[in-house]
Design a protein around this motif. Sequence first.
Motif, PDB file in Angstrom:
ATOM      1  N   LYS A 160       1.348   7.943  -1.652  1.00 59.94           N
ATOM      2  CA  LYS A 160       1.347   6.962  -0.570  1.00 59.94           C
ATOM      3  C   LYS A 160       0.889   7.623   0.734  1.00 59.94           C
ATOM      4  N   PRO A 161       0.386   6.833   1.682  1.00 61.89           N
ATOM      5  CA  PRO A 161       0.029   7.404   2.987  1.00 61.89           C
ATOM      6  C   PRO A 161       1.239   8.065   3.635  1.00 61.89           C
ATOM      7  N   GLU A 162       0.992   9.184   4.287  1.00 65.35           N
ATOM      8  CA  GLU A 162       2.087   9.928   4.905  1.00 65.35           C
ATOM      9  C   GLU A 162       2.668   9.143   6.079  1.00 65.35           C
TER      10      GLU A 162
END
Length: 217
Positions: free
Chosen positions: A32-34
């Motif tokens: 997932k995006p940070e």
Amino acid sequence: MKLVLFDCDGTLVDSGELIHETMRRTFLHFGKPEPGFADTKAIIGLTLDIAIARMQGKPHADDEAMEMMAYYKSLFSTVRTELDYHDPLFPGIADLLDAIGLREDLLIGAVTGKSRRGLNTIFETHSFGRYFVVSRTADDCPSKPHPAMVTECCDETGIAASDTLVIGDAIYDMQMAKAAGTKAIGVSWGYASTGELEHAVADAIVHHPSEILNHLA
């Protein structure tokens, strides 16, 4: 008699760095995006499954959120050890608890999105668990802002909601207090802004723990 119910993360202890680093690693592990620290701060106080779902814009916790929650829990102690993190008390909290902990007209409790194990760790680290006669955690009740944590504490102690104060740093704490029919005191040193607490209809906002004493007369 009055019942004083404290949130934990962002109210008693500053656990934001630990929570964020564990959340960051969890999101990266699942591709997932940070998330940024602001993203994490916005969900502190919710139970983990709902927090993780909300960070991804999901209305409810799905199977993936549950898997991510399990991974987060498995990682939490490791991150704590790596960071040598001890959930420091906010300045003035120790003095506040010492001041009110022995008062015969007050009962003190905790209402937190932490797990029971997590709350016990805080009590053991800072040695103030003796002051808390009642508590509800994410293991016991639905997530804030559902009022169950508060109403169950009221029922257990026999203190009416009208004689209860909820003290927290998040909009979810204020919403929970209002749903339960108690007074809501927002603290400005946590993870929500003063404006957000005002929008959540806090009855009062304090800027130092000593100011809480003014609401316990």
